[in-house]
Design a protein around this motif. Structure first.
Motif, PDB file in Angstrom:
ATOM      1  N   THR A   1      27.846   3.605 110.969  1.00  0.00           N
ATOM      2  CA  THR A   1      28.467   2.848 109.874  1.00  0.00           C
ATOM      3  C   THR A   1      27.776   1.500 109.724  1.00  0.00           C
ATOM      4  O   THR A   1      26.906   1.136 110.512  1.00  0.00           O
ATOM      5  CB  THR A   1      29.942   2.573 110.193  1.00  0.00           C
TER       6      THR A   1
ATOM      7  N   ALA B   1      28.602   1.762  99.733  1.00  0.00           N
ATOM      8  CA  ALA B   1      29.944   1.189  99.664  1.00  0.00           C
ATOM      9  C   ALA B   1      30.864   2.044  98.805  1.00  0.00           C
ATOM     10  O   ALA B   1      32.062   1.824  98.755  1.00  0.00           O
ATOM     11  CB  ALA B   1      29.866  -0.225  99.102  1.00  0.00           C
TER      12      ALA B   1
ATOM     13  N   PRO C   1      34.531  -3.436  92.824  1.00  0.00           N
ATOM     14  CA  PRO C   1      34.746  -4.075  94.133  1.00  0.00           C
ATOM     15  C   PRO C   1      33.777  -3.532  95.184  1.00  0.00           C
ATOM     16  O   PRO C   1      33.294  -4.288  96.036  1.00  0.00           O
ATOM     17  CB  PRO C   1      36.185  -3.696  94.485  1.00  0.00           C
ATOM     18  N   GLU C   2      33.451  -2.217  95.079  1.00  0.00           N
ATOM     19  CA  GLU C   2      32.541  -1.629  96.063  1.00  0.00           C
ATOM     20  C   GLU C   2      31.158  -2.270  95.948  1.00  0.00           C
ATOM     21  O   GLU C   2      30.545  -2.636  96.940  1.00  0.00           O
ATOM     22  CB  GLU C   2      32.427  -0.115  95.855  1.00  0.00           C
TER      23      GLU C   2
ATOM     24  N   SER D   1      31.144  -5.682  97.307  1.00  0.00           N
ATOM     25  CA  SER D   1      31.132  -5.723  98.777  1.00  0.00           C
ATOM     26  C   SER D   1      29.734  -5.407  99.305  1.00  0.00           C
ATOM     27  O   SER D   1      29.318  -5.932 100.329  1.00  0.00           O
ATOM     28  CB  SER D   1      32.173  -4.761  99.349  1.00  0.00           C
TER      29      SER D   1
ATOM     30  N   ASN E   1      31.435   0.249 104.428  1.00  0.00           N
ATOM     31  CA  ASN E   1      32.815  -0.091 104.780  1.00  0.00           C
ATOM     32  C   ASN E   1      33.752   0.237 103.627  1.00  0.00           C
ATOM     33  O   ASN E   1      33.318   0.512 102.520  1.00  0.00           O
ATOM     34  CB  ASN E   1      32.916  -1.586 105.106  1.00  0.00           C
ATOM     35  N   GLY E   2      35.034   0.167 103.894  1.00  0.00           N
ATOM     36  CA  GLY E   2      36.020   0.390 102.831  1.00  0.00           C
ATOM     37  C   GLY E   2      36.353   1.856 102.692  1.00  0.00           C
ATOM     38  O   GLY E   2      35.654   2.720 103.224  1.00  0.00           O
ATOM     39  N   PRO E   3      37.415   2.132 101.936  1.00  0.00           N
ATOM     40  CA  PRO E   3      37.908   3.506 101.809  1.00  0.00           C
ATOM     41  C   PRO E   3      36.896   4.438 101.147  1.00  0.00           C
ATOM     42  O   PRO E   3      36.862   5.632 101.430  1.00  0.00           O
ATOM     43  CB  PRO E   3      39.165   3.354 100.942  1.00  0.00           C
ATOM     44  N   LYS E   4      36.069   3.910 100.263  1.00  0.00           N
ATOM     45  CA  LYS E   4      35.147   4.772  99.547  1.00  0.00           C
ATOM     46  C   LYS E   4      33.795   4.876 100.235  1.00  0.00           C
ATOM     47  O   LYS E   4      32.863   5.468  99.693  1.00  0.00           O
ATOM     48  CB  LYS E   4      34.949   4.238  98.130  1.00  0.00           C
ATOM     49  N   GLY E   5      33.675   4.257 101.396  1.00  0.00           N
ATOM     50  CA  GLY E   5      32.386   4.212 102.107  1.00  0.00           C
ATOM     51  C   GLY E   5      31.823   5.597 102.369  1.00  0.00           C
ATOM     52  O   GLY E   5      32.547   6.557 102.613  1.00  0.00           O
TER      53      GLY E   5
END
Lengths: 312, 463, 296
Positions: free
Chosen positions: B174, B215, B234-235, B238, B306-310
């Protein structure tokens, strides 16, 4: 033409229909013949392409395909490009810096080196050096010199206890870095012209003024500078025109970055044409640049005349 | 007067010569044989073997197709400039290879022709992965044939990882693992960067898209017949923040962070960076250019964002053969024959053997990552593997089977509309802004750029 | 060398002046400037030289080394072969001599005509010649290429030679120089029945040597500096000049897989021939060039 027109029309003898032409050629023939090769070369390799480019500015042109007319649309699209103001200011800043640094360095170098009694030819060679380095070598070398980690320039700064600079990486210093580089690369050739003009000043001028009791500064003020003035004024214009058209340095060294900090008008023309195949827009910006430089030149020549007339 | 005449005569002579030369231009030699302009590389010492192979291939082609004459044109599509200029003069090759991003531009300029009628009859069409034609599919037509591809992934310096006691990347690592490794391998004293990113020129934007995809973001989305600029999500923000942090928070980038494509692999190859992203060909610069030991080059999949959609994701691109629209209609069939001549067959194999021979002669390696746009079942693979095995001393290959099987799943195609513009003019300045300005605001930068790109470009796209 | 220098005669500062203290300081300042400039121009070249001898990774060592730890002289041999230095240097000189010949032929006669012969609309014509100075070449590169293409000059040196005749900066310098030549100098020859060509060839050009040397230097610089146009015009590697070869092997994505030390060695090898030529030409560059500014 004038001469031919002076003759009354009835004067043209009927037996020689070419009389007028012959008369014209008798007066101008040699001159025209001498200028003909230049006329052809300029016509084929410059005037024609330039006019062609002016036409492109009003067209939607795709290389290899017949173009269609779009009026002033290309100009509108250039003016609405958000990069344009930045590129315009960058170009002005580059020109300003380049003239400030790049104009004075050669003059000072030429005067200093001409005064030397020993080693003059060595120093002369030393200042030509940069002008004979192939361009790519120049750029690669300077990219190394500017390298903040291993580059020479930061080593020098550190040697004097100064903080290291980011050079090409910082939006604040990138443009000036390019100016420093191009001054280094180009001052030799202009200094050469100044040296030539300096060595053409008759010795008697200095002798006479010295006998009149003029000090060194006065001699510089009243003899050296006025003698150099024509050369300086000419080179100022040439440098102005050349620096306004800067492309190769940012093209190779920064690709216009960081964040367009070294994007110039000429680079925009290049991008329009050769990255986005938008030749109409490139043509339009080319025309605008042409008009801008034309205006600058005219103003310059006017001012130049006033300065020179006052000098007399 | 006689002098005047002499001078005049001279002048007329010059004019005459110019006129003759001028008219010669318009006289085209009428020829019954079909002439085909084909690409050849520049004739430099390090290119000799490849050019020799092309010339031999031409000979075989001409023998197999009597009446067709090939004219080799030294040409590369490394910058668009050369193509545009040659195209203006109708001097560009009839069959040429271009990047995966070029479809929309070339089609909109009417510079290339659809190949559907040929593809229908082509026996090897079925060998290809169904989605491999996607970058050159536009409005229901196919304009290009993929012949080499890539999915961007990570390459890293194994020795450096070992020296610093950093575990090698796991198959599903990751961003956190990635930045950990980068921080640990960074050694400012020795001028070693943990990660070297591409930031200069249009590569800067291209490289940012990797992070945006990781992302979970997108560059352009297509919905109900309309394209939208999606890189202000937002992705995406980030992702840009992550890049910014690499410089200002973790400080893992090289001090001289402004690097283009070549620079990055030079830095990596000279042991000044531990991790870089590569498509297929960058490692060649590191290994053959900078003399890096190929045993030290490890490969890994892209890290998961990172993040939920990573997700683990890298740009998928490659090169396509296209047929120039200025190729006269009577020559098109010949052009297609040349395009497919020995493709996925003897052409590739002899090319490979030539390269192996050349590498052996120069005491180098053939250092390239292969990612064919073919189904694993296609017969070509077996032949290729055979040739590869026989020359394993100079032919390098990478990656475990697991890596190779997962790599296609991390592939993300490039944006369909104005990809080069997005890379070069939209994203690259933003990348440079966040790296040169500590106070830059990633969200604002992306939002402004996306709004502008939407208005200036995407809103004007006609379906 | 030293004796050569003294013959220059007096300049701004006289022998008498130099006995004064403040002038001595000024004189020293002149030397310091000259030395500073010399260091600034030679040091980077030395750096390139040592860089070429280093091993590829030493170039990036932090802190940087000035003297190489290894002396890899074979880098020069490698660069010599890989960049095909002898060929590209010869090509470059070939281009240069052609450029000079065309400029001499075309521009000197044009400048002479503008300066001393009767030409209709002279002033306007001259201004149109000069106007090309204000349009950047890249703005019209496509039409320029089309011209070259239509004349079938692609991949020939004519594509570099002929356009070199359209050089307004040189025209400007030449015309300025010719303007300053006293008229009576060739009036006498004309009365003796010499043709204009003869006047130009045996009177004007010989006394113009200094300005011609300057033109040669500028032409030399242009040939050595330009790579974008040369690269487009000369696709065949057998025709490449030093600029194109350096561009291909150092910057082009496809060709640029050469280690930096080899690149640096090639850069130096490409600089040495012109350096030799310059040492040779030095003496022509000394002497009385005068030219005035733009008139009109």
């Amino acid at each position: 033409m004038e001469n031919a027109n002076l003759k009354p029309i009835s004067y043209i003898p009927k037996k020689s229909p070419f009389f007028k032409t012959r008369k014209f050629l008798g007066t101008y023939g040699i001159g025209l013949a001498f200028i003909l090769p230049a006329f052809l070369i300029y016509g084929i390799f410059q005037w024609y392409p330039i006019l062609y480019n002016f036409v492109l500015g009003f067209q939607n042109y795709t290389p290899g395909v017949p173009a269609d007319w779009v009026g002033l649309q290309n100009f509108e699209r250039v003016l609405s490009d958000s990069v344009l103001p930045k590129a315009f200011l960058n170009t002005l800043a580059f020109t300003g810096w380049a003239l400030l640094i790049g104009f004075l360095v050669p003059v000072i170098a030429a005067i200093a080196i001409t005064e030397l009694r020993k080693g003059r030819s060595f120093f002369r060679l030393s200042i030509y050096m940069p002008t004979i380095i192939p361009a790519i070598s120049l750029y690669i070398m300077w990219m190394f010199l500017f390298n903040p980690a291993v580059g020479l320039l930061n080593q020098i700064l550190q040697f004097f206890g100064l903080p290291a600079l980011e050079w090409l990486l910082s939006q604040k210093t990138a443009l000036v870095s390019l100016v420093i580089m191009s001054t280094w690369a180009n001052f030799g050739s202009t200094a050469l012209l100044y040296m030539a003009s300096l060595s053409a000043i008759p010795e008697e001028y200095y002798e006479a003024s010295e006998i009149d009791g003029a000090g060194i500064w006065q001699r510089i003020r009243y003899i050296t500078i006025p003698s150099l003035l024509p050369t300086m004024l000419l080179l100022l214009l040439i440098q102005l025109l050349a620096t306004m058209q800067v492309l190769q340095e940012p093209f190779v060294m920064t690709s216009g970055g960081p964040n367009n900090a070294t994007m110039t008008l000429m680079y925009m023309v290049y991008n329009y044409a050769f990255v986005y195949a938008d030749f109409g827009r490139a043509g339009a910006l080319g025309i605008m640049l042409f008009l801008l430089l034309l205006g600058l030149s005219v103003v310059y020549i006017r001012v130049n005349k006033i300065v020179q007339d006052e000098g007399r | 007067m006689s002098k005047v005449r002499r001078v005049m005569l001279l002048g007329m002579l010059v004019t005459l010569i110019v006129l003759t030369v001028g008219t010669m231009v318009w006289v085209n030699a009428a020829d019954k044989t079909i002439q085909l302009k084909v690409v050849i590389g520049p004739d430099t010492p390090d290119n000799k073997a490849q050019n020799q192979a092309t010339l031999e291939r031409i000979k075989r082609f001409e023998k197999a197709n009597p009446g067709v004459k090939c004219i080799p044109v030294p040409f590369t599509y490394t910058s668009r400039q050369e193509f545009f200029i040659k195209q203006a003069a109708h001097a560009a090759p009839d069959v040429l290879d271009v990047w995966a991003t070029e479809c929309e531009l070339l089609v909109s300029k009417k510079w290339i022709v659809p190949l559907d009628s040929y593809l229908k009859k082509w026996d090897k069409y079925d060998w290809h992965l169904p989605n491999s034609f996607d970058p050159f599919r536009l409005k229901g037509k196919i304009y290009g044939v993929p012949f080499s591809g890539y999915v961007k992934h990570v390459i890293y310096n194994k020795q450096m990882f070992k020296d610093k006691g950093v575990p090698e990347p796991s198959i599903n690592w990751t961003w956190d693992d990635f930045i950990n490794a980068a921080v640990k391998t960074t050694d400012k004293e020795k001028g070693i960067a943990g990660f070297a990113a591409m930031t200069k020129g249009s590569e800067g934007g291209w490289a940012l898209t990797d992070l945006i995809y990781q992302a979970g973001g997108e560059i352009e989305t297509y919905k109900n017949g309309k394209y939208s600029a999606a890189f202000a999500s937002p992705e995406a923000i980030s992702a840009l923040q992550f890049l910014k942090d690499m410089k200002w928070k973790y400080d893992v980038l090289p001090a001289n962070w402004s690097n283009g494509w070549v620079d990055v692999y030079n830095v990596f190859g000279s042991g000044k960076a531990a991790i870089v992203f590569d498509a297929d060909w960058g490692r060649n610069v590191a290994i053959n250019g900078q003399g890096m030991d190929p045993k030290n080059v490890g490969v890994a999949l892209m890290p998961k964002g990172n993040g939920p959609k990573g997700r683990q994701m890298g740009v998928q691109g490659g090169r396509f053969y296209v047929i120039n629209a200025f190729c006269p209609a009577k020559s098109r069939d010949a052009a297609w024959k040349w395009l497919t001549f020995e493709l996925w067959d003897q052409g590739n194999i002899t090319g490979l053997l030539n390269e192996a021979e050349e590498a052996r002669k120069n005491k180098q390696y053939r250092a390239q990552f292969e990612y064919f746009p073919l189904k694993p079942s296609s017969p070509f693979y077996k032949e290729w593997a055979n040739a590869f095995a026989k020359n394993s001393d100079v032919l390098l290959s990478w990656g475990s089977e697991e890596f190779l099987s997962l790599l296609p799943k991390t592939a993300h195609t490039e944006p369909p509309i104005e990809a080069q513009y997005v890379y070069g003019q939209v994203l690259s300045p933003i990348v440079q802004e966040v790296l040169s300005n500590k106070n830059a605001d990633p969200a604002k930068l992306l939002k402004d750029a996306a709004a502008k790109f939407q208005k200036d470009y995407l809103d004007k796209v006609k379906e | 060398m030293a004796t050569n220098d003294i013959k220059g005669g007096r300049t701004l500062i006289s022998v008498f002046d130099r006995k004064r203290f403040s002038v001595k300081i000024g004189y020293i300042v002149c030397y310091l400037i000259a030395i500073g400039l010399a260091v600034s121009t030679f040091y980077p070249l030395l750096w390139v030289f040592f860089g070429a001898l280093k091993n590829a990774s030493e170039i990036f060592v932090v802190p940087p080394t000035f003297l190489p730890k290894t002396f890899l002289w074979e880098n020069f041999a490698k660069a010599w072969a890989l960049y095909e230095i002898p060929k590209v240097v010869l090509n470059t000189f070939y281009v240069f001599f052609g450029v000079i010949a065309v400029k001499l032929l075309v521009l000197s006669s044009a400048a002479y005509a503008i300066s001393h012969l009767k030409v209709p609309f002279k002033k306007t014509l001259y201004l149109i010649f000069l106007a090309t100075l204000i349009l950047p070449f890249f703005a019209y590169i496509i039409p320029a290429y089309l011209v070259i293409h239509n004349l079938r000059l692609i991949d020939t040196y004519w594509a570099l030679w002929l356009p070199a005749g359209a050089d307004s900066f040189s025209l400007l310098l030449l015309k300025g120089f010719f303007d300053d030549i006293p008229k009576d100098l060739f009036e006498a020859a004309r009365i003796d029945g010499a043709s204009e060509i003869r006047v130009l060839r045996s009177i004007v050009l010989p006394i113009s040597k200094p300005i011609l040397a300057v033109l040669a230097i500028f032409a030399f610089m242009n040939v050595w500096r330009d790579f974008i146009w040369q690269q487009i015009i000369l696709p065949s590697a057998s025709n490449w000049t030093i600029s194109v070869a350096l561009y291909w092997h150092s910057l082009n994505q496809q060709g640029a897989t050469k280690p930096y030390n080899i690149q640096l060695a090639a850069m130096l090898l490409g600089t040495i021939p012109p350096m030799i030529v310059f040492l040779f030409f030095q003496k022509y560059l000394i002497g009385g060039i005068t030219f005035s500014g733009i008139k009109g």
